[in-house]
Design an enzyme around this catalytic site. Sequence first.
Site, PDB file in Angstrom:
ATOM      1  N   GLU A  82       0.857  -1.179   0.000  1.00  0.00           N
ATOM      2  CA  GLU A  82       0.000   0.000   0.000  1.00  0.00           C
ATOM      3  C   GLU A  82       0.903   1.243   0.000  1.00  0.00           C
ATOM      4  O   GLU A  82       2.013   1.222   0.541  1.00  0.00           O
ATOM      5  CB  GLU A  82      -0.854  -0.041   1.266  1.00  0.00           C
ATOM      6  CG  GLU A  82      -1.748   1.137   1.527  1.00  0.00           C
ATOM      7  CD  GLU A  82      -2.416   1.062   2.892  1.00  0.00           C
ATOM      8  OE1 GLU A  82      -3.494   1.638   3.050  1.00  0.00           O
ATOM      9  OE2 GLU A  82      -1.854   0.408   3.818  1.00  0.00           O
TER      10      GLU A  82
ATOM     11  N   LYS B 250      -9.761   0.791  -1.565  1.00  0.00           N
ATOM     12  CA  LYS B 250      -9.854   0.180  -0.235  1.00  0.00           C
ATOM     13  C   LYS B 250     -11.252   0.367   0.364  1.00  0.00           C
ATOM     14  O   LYS B 250     -11.771   1.482   0.448  1.00  0.00           O
ATOM     15  CB  LYS B 250      -8.798   0.825   0.661  1.00  0.00           C
ATOM     16  CG  LYS B 250      -8.666   0.251   2.054  1.00  0.00           C
ATOM     17  CD  LYS B 250      -7.565   1.013   2.781  1.00  0.00           C
ATOM     18  CE  LYS B 250      -7.360   0.540   4.187  1.00  0.00           C
ATOM     19  NZ  LYS B 250      -6.344   1.378   4.875  1.00  0.00           N
TER      20      LYS B 250
ATOM     21  N   CYS C 156      -4.485  -3.551   3.621  1.00  0.00           N
ATOM     22  CA  CYS C 156      -4.172  -3.173   4.995  1.00  0.00           C
ATOM     23  C   CYS C 156      -5.306  -3.459   5.973  1.00  0.00           C
ATOM     24  O   CYS C 156      -5.566  -4.594   6.326  1.00  0.00           O
ATOM     25  CB  CYS C 156      -3.740  -1.710   5.024  1.00  0.00           C
ATOM     26  SG  CYS C 156      -2.815  -1.246   6.509  1.00  0.00           S
TER      27      CYS C 156
END
Length: 291
Positions: free
Chosen positions: A40, A107, A143
């Site tokens: 990321e 995300k 993440c």
Amino acid sequence: MRVAMAQISSTDDPSENLVTLRAATQDAASRGARLVVFPEATMCRFGVPLKPVAEDLDGPWARAVSEVAASAGVTVVAGMFTPSDDGRVFNTVLVAHPDGSRQGYDKLHLYDAFGFQESKTVAAGSEPLTFEVDGVTVGMATCYDIRFPALFTNLARRGAQIVVVPTSWGAGPGKIHQWKVLATARALDSTTFVVAVGQALPPDEAVAGSGAPTGIGHSQITDPFGTVVAAYPERVGVDVHDLDLALVEKARKQLAVLANERELPAGGAVSSKVAPTGERLRESDDRGRNP
């Protein structure tokens, strides 16, 4: 499939990070990797304003990554930032295929946790993403997504045998332990290989101690039975790893969590198996008199 984990430490300069990406991709491709996974925020580290660096998937940074992927003949996965209509940015992971095509995953779950509020500057995505590498379906998470098991089982039901998780994990007490446990648990939940690639611990102590989630290293590959097959330390490193995808089919037959999962009722409903209070008391009294 041979997969590379590129545990780099991004700077705040996208052009400098592109040079790092190019060198790591060429290295991984020379060792037979078919998929190269970067963290990321590969485009630009956290802890600086992101809106000035955000670009669309047809912008110069993403096009340059595509050129690297095409030149090396591999699929490259790398975190970047793209503009949102509301003035924020999307935390996007770019998938650059060797044929020049590009996909992006925004995300889904934003890191509003541990005192950090990603949603102030980042807009949430709305759709999961899978993509193909040499006929193998790969799922995507980023993440904080790793704390949400349903995303991983959803990707598995979409056919994913591998889930890649580009990450820039925040430092703090217990965070390394949580990261390792979560990467392992998600592989078990979904009976996939989880390739969790983090930003390395920044060499600049001021960046590492800034409070932004700039990375702690400890990239990890976990197989569908929960065995850790590769684990990195905290510093920069790039290596290649062979994934035996036959383990996915084996796990789905022997462990079978996807096949055995039951849909749960919506919250608030009272189960018909629960007796009224009076009946439970009488039952308790009977047991008390007749042990």
